[in-house]
Scaffold this motif. Structure first.
Motif, PDB file in Angstrom:
ATOM      1  N   UNK A 136       0.015  -1.579  -0.091  1.00 26.73           N
ATOM      2  CA  UNK A 136      -0.380  -0.174   0.018  1.00 26.73           C
ATOM      3  C   UNK A 136       0.032   1.677   0.133  1.00 26.73           C
ATOM      4  N   UNK A 137       2.448   1.179  -0.125  1.00 28.26           N
ATOM      5  CA  UNK A 137       3.299   2.042  -0.240  1.00 28.26           C
ATOM      6  C   UNK A 137       3.016   2.401  -1.605  1.00 28.26           C
ATOM      7  N   UNK A 138       3.372   3.779  -2.813  1.00 26.72           N
ATOM      8  CA  UNK A 138       3.625   3.828  -3.871  1.00 26.72           C
ATOM      9  C   UNK A 138       5.292   4.139  -3.716  1.00 26.72           C
ATOM     10  N   UNK A 139       5.380   4.509  -2.858  1.00 25.90           N
ATOM     11  CA  UNK A 139       7.351   4.359  -3.366  1.00 25.90           C
ATOM     12  C   UNK A 139       8.162   3.364  -3.078  1.00 25.90           C
ATOM     13  N   UNK A 140       6.793   2.086  -2.698  1.00 26.78           N
ATOM     14  CA  UNK A 140       7.783   0.975  -3.590  1.00 26.78           C
ATOM     15  C   UNK A 140       7.216   0.888  -4.450  1.00 26.78           C
TER      16      UNK A 140
ATOM     17  N   UNK B 265     -10.617   4.768 -16.070  1.00 31.25           N
ATOM     18  CA  UNK B 265      -9.715   5.877 -16.645  1.00 31.25           C
ATOM     19  C   UNK B 265     -10.177   7.382 -16.038  1.00 31.25           C
ATOM     20  N   UNK B 266     -11.642   7.652 -15.269  1.00 24.73           N
ATOM     21  CA  UNK B 266     -12.249   9.116 -14.829  1.00 24.73           C
ATOM     22  C   UNK B 266     -11.422   8.940 -13.858  1.00 24.73           C
ATOM     23  N   UNK B 267     -10.939   7.780 -13.344  1.00 24.45           N
ATOM     24  CA  UNK B 267     -10.256   8.693 -11.749  1.00 24.45           C
ATOM     25  C   UNK B 267      -8.413   8.649 -12.189  1.00 24.45           C
ATOM     26  N   UNK B 268      -7.619   7.768 -13.196  1.00 22.64           N
ATOM     27  CA  UNK B 268      -6.528   8.609 -13.476  1.00 22.64           C
ATOM     28  C   UNK B 268      -5.950   9.248 -13.485  1.00 22.64           C
ATOM     29  N   UNK B 269      -6.476  10.679 -13.741  1.00 22.23           N
ATOM     30  CA  UNK B 269      -5.945  12.183 -13.718  1.00 22.23           C
ATOM     31  C   UNK B 269      -5.622  12.276 -11.649  1.00 22.23           C
ATOM     32  N   UNK B 270      -6.615  12.091 -10.761  1.00 22.97           N
ATOM     33  CA  UNK B 270      -6.473  12.232 -10.066  1.00 22.97           C
ATOM     34  C   UNK B 270      -5.324  11.395  -9.186  1.00 22.97           C
ATOM     35  N   UNK B 271      -5.149  10.630  -9.845  1.00 27.34           N
ATOM     36  CA  UNK B 271      -4.272   9.027  -9.078  1.00 27.34           C
ATOM     37  C   UNK B 271      -2.886  10.385  -9.402  1.00 27.34           C
ATOM     38  N   UNK B 272      -2.717  10.123 -10.324  1.00 21.79           N
ATOM     39  CA  UNK B 272      -1.356  10.581 -11.048  1.00 21.79           C
ATOM     40  C   UNK B 272      -0.944  11.867 -10.429  1.00 21.79           C
ATOM     41  N   UNK B 273      -1.929  12.608 -10.370  1.00 18.68           N
ATOM     42  CA  UNK B 273      -1.855  14.083  -9.162  1.00 18.68           C
ATOM     43  C   UNK B 273      -1.444  13.759  -7.691  1.00 18.68           C
TER      44      UNK B 273
ATOM     45  N   UNK C 298       0.764  10.844  -6.677  1.00 18.40           N
ATOM     46  CA  UNK C 298       1.297  10.209  -6.535  1.00 18.40           C
ATOM     47  C   UNK C 298       2.507  10.862  -7.771  1.00 18.40           C
ATOM     48  N   UNK C 299       2.431  11.943  -8.251  1.00 18.83           N
ATOM     49  CA  UNK C 299       3.508  11.812  -9.654  1.00 18.83           C
ATOM     50  C   UNK C 299       5.166  12.215  -8.535  1.00 18.83           C
ATOM     51  N   UNK C 300       4.920  12.796  -7.581  1.00 18.68           N
ATOM     52  CA  UNK C 300       6.296  12.637  -7.258  1.00 18.68           C
ATOM     53  C   UNK C 300       6.584  10.789  -7.081  1.00 18.68           C
ATOM     54  N   UNK C 301       6.227   9.635  -6.901  1.00 21.37           N
ATOM     55  CA  UNK C 301       6.589   8.436  -6.614  1.00 21.37           C
ATOM     56  C   UNK C 301       7.093   7.846  -7.950  1.00 21.37           C
ATOM     57  N   UNK C 302       6.212   8.368  -9.095  1.00 22.55           N
ATOM     58  CA  UNK C 302       6.089   8.188 -10.414  1.00 22.55           C
ATOM     59  C   UNK C 302       6.234   8.761 -12.050  1.00 22.55           C
ATOM     60  N   UNK C 303       6.900   9.866 -11.306  1.00 23.10           N
ATOM     61  CA  UNK C 303       7.513  10.609 -12.809  1.00 23.10           C
ATOM     62  C   UNK C 303       8.230  10.071 -13.002  1.00 23.10           C
ATOM     63  N   UNK C 304       8.860  10.077 -14.208  1.00 23.36           N
ATOM     64  CA  UNK C 304      10.114   9.980 -14.463  1.00 23.36           C
ATOM     65  C   UNK C 304      10.481   8.051 -14.901  1.00 23.36           C
ATOM     66  N   UNK C 305       9.060   7.951 -14.981  1.00 23.21           N
ATOM     67  CA  UNK C 305       9.327   6.356 -15.317  1.00 23.21           C
ATOM     68  C   UNK C 305       8.583   5.897 -16.581  1.00 23.21           C
TER      69      UNK C 305
ATOM     70  N   UNK D 289       0.365  15.439 -16.280  1.00 16.38           N
ATOM     71  CA  UNK D 289       0.581  15.266 -15.138  1.00 16.38           C
ATOM     72  C   UNK D 289       2.345  15.080 -14.108  1.00 16.38           C
ATOM     73  N   UNK D 290       2.681  13.773 -15.576  1.00 18.15           N
ATOM     74  CA  UNK D 290       3.686  13.737 -14.777  1.00 18.15           C
ATOM     75  C   UNK D 290       4.977  13.829 -16.443  1.00 18.15           C
ATOM     76  N   UNK D 291       5.138  14.642 -16.645  1.00 15.87           N
ATOM     77  CA  UNK D 291       6.124  15.483 -17.703  1.00 15.87           C
ATOM     78  C   UNK D 291       7.490  14.649 -17.960  1.00 15.87           C
ATOM     79  N   UNK D 292       7.851  14.338 -16.863  1.00 20.55           N
ATOM     80  CA  UNK D 292       9.402  13.340 -17.421  1.00 20.55           C
ATOM     81  C   UNK D 292       8.884  12.119 -17.570  1.00 20.55           C
TER      82      UNK D 292
END
Length: 320
Positions: free
Chosen positions: A61-65, A78-86, A88-95, A119-122
């Motif tokens: 349940x830890x997004x940092x993992x 699909x309708x929750x994707x934008x909110x989820x990325x917003x 948790x972008x810190x853990x996911x951006x760049x991947x 949302x995750x430009x990198x």
């Protein structure tokens, strides 16, 4: 290591398939109690009964993992994707972020990869889509999907990483076409369900699927997609599956609509929001989307089954 966001049926099925192929998988779910239950029982009994999680699958349940993963599959509605990325972008951006949802965002009218890019430009956006049911993938039944990524090198790296002996991925660079096919076929699946639920027959369903596919192609082309992509797994292949199988949630929703029955609101029906999103855009198009428009009207209670059928049958005769 492969990360998977969302421990619903499809996310869990992907974790099982990849885990059985001896890939290290981290499966993330937001509910800590759900995670604890899956970790203890090695089952996701509520979403995918009768299937065990391989030992190579770790549930968290830890997004940092997920931050060290070679790729993260986003198996969220699909309708929750934008909110989820917003969130948790810190853990996911760049991947490399691979969307596994099919639809068009109702609020913005955008597809999944556009939302990822904004949302995750990198991050490196990709999409995994095509004719598949979670139960088939989890049971190791042969399944073929489209993996679309505009970055050719990343797509070539992801293809063998996410393929298994039974899960065969075909690579494409036409992200827009893969997205549009997966989104729009859900709308036509609802319409097919309405036809069967209303007792209009299989001949009517075949005609609707054919004309619906023509709508899909027109809309996808207008949004920069390649026609050939719509004729592949993510378009025609997925259309055939979801319009003819009772395992399809969109088909079952449409059938209930055609019968005048209620439908469980807890079940995600991506085609409903997509129909509304496309219907919003019809005023700016130089062509018509009659089936999609009728599906949106039926869902919103703006017309009856009889009125919808009469309107479609009364359209002018023309060349195919």
């Amino acid at each position: 290591m492969i990360g998977i966001v969302g421990a619903g049926a499809f996310g869990t099925a992907l974790a099982v398939a990849l885990g059985q192929a001896e890939r290290e998988v981290t499966l993330w779910a937001r509910d800590a109690a759900h995670v604890d239950r899956m970790a203890r029982t090695r089952r996701n009994a509520d979403r995918l009964p009768g299937v065990a999680l391989p030992e190579t699958v770790t549930v968290t349940a830890e997004i940092k993992d997920l931050s060290g993963c070679a790729a993260v599959l986003l198996s969220v509605p699909m309708q929750t994707l934008a909110g989820f990325l917003a969130d948790h972008r810190g853990a996911l951006d760049g991947l490399p972020l691979v969307a596994c949802c099919k639809g068009i965002d109702l609020g913005t009218g955008r597809g999944a990869t556009a939302i990822i890019a904004e949302t995750c430009p990198n991050a490196i956006p990709a999409i995994l889509t095509g004719p598949s049911f979670a139960a088939d993938i989890a049971r190791g039944l042969p399944t073929a999907l489209t993996l679309a990524c505009a970055d050719t090198a990343v797509g070539a790296r992801l293809q063998p990483l996410l393929s298994t002996p039974a899960l065969r991925l075909y690579r494409s660079e036409d992200v827009r076409g893969a997205e549009m096919g997966g989104a729009l076929k859900n709308v036509i699946a609802i319409a097919s369900g309405v036809v069967i639920g209303a007792g209009l027959g299989d001949s009517a369903r075949a005609a609707l699927m054919t004309r619906g596919f023509a709508e899909m192609v027109r809309f996808a082309q207008a949004n920069g997609a390649e026609t050939e992509t719509l004729s592949g797994l993510s378009g025609l292949g997925d259309l055939v599956l979801t319009c003819t199988s009772e395992l399809s949630r969109n088909f079952r929703f449409g059938r209930a609509l055609g019968r005048g029955e209620g439908f469980d609101p807890a079940i995600t029906v991506e085609g409903a929001a997509t129909a509304r999103a496309v219907a919003k855009r019809t005023e700016t198009l130089d062509f018509e989307m009659p089936i999609t428009t009728m599906v949106a009207a039926l869902i919103d209670g703006q017309c009856s089954i009889e009125q919808a059928a009469q309107a479609l049958l009364a359209r002018p005769l023309k060349e195919e």
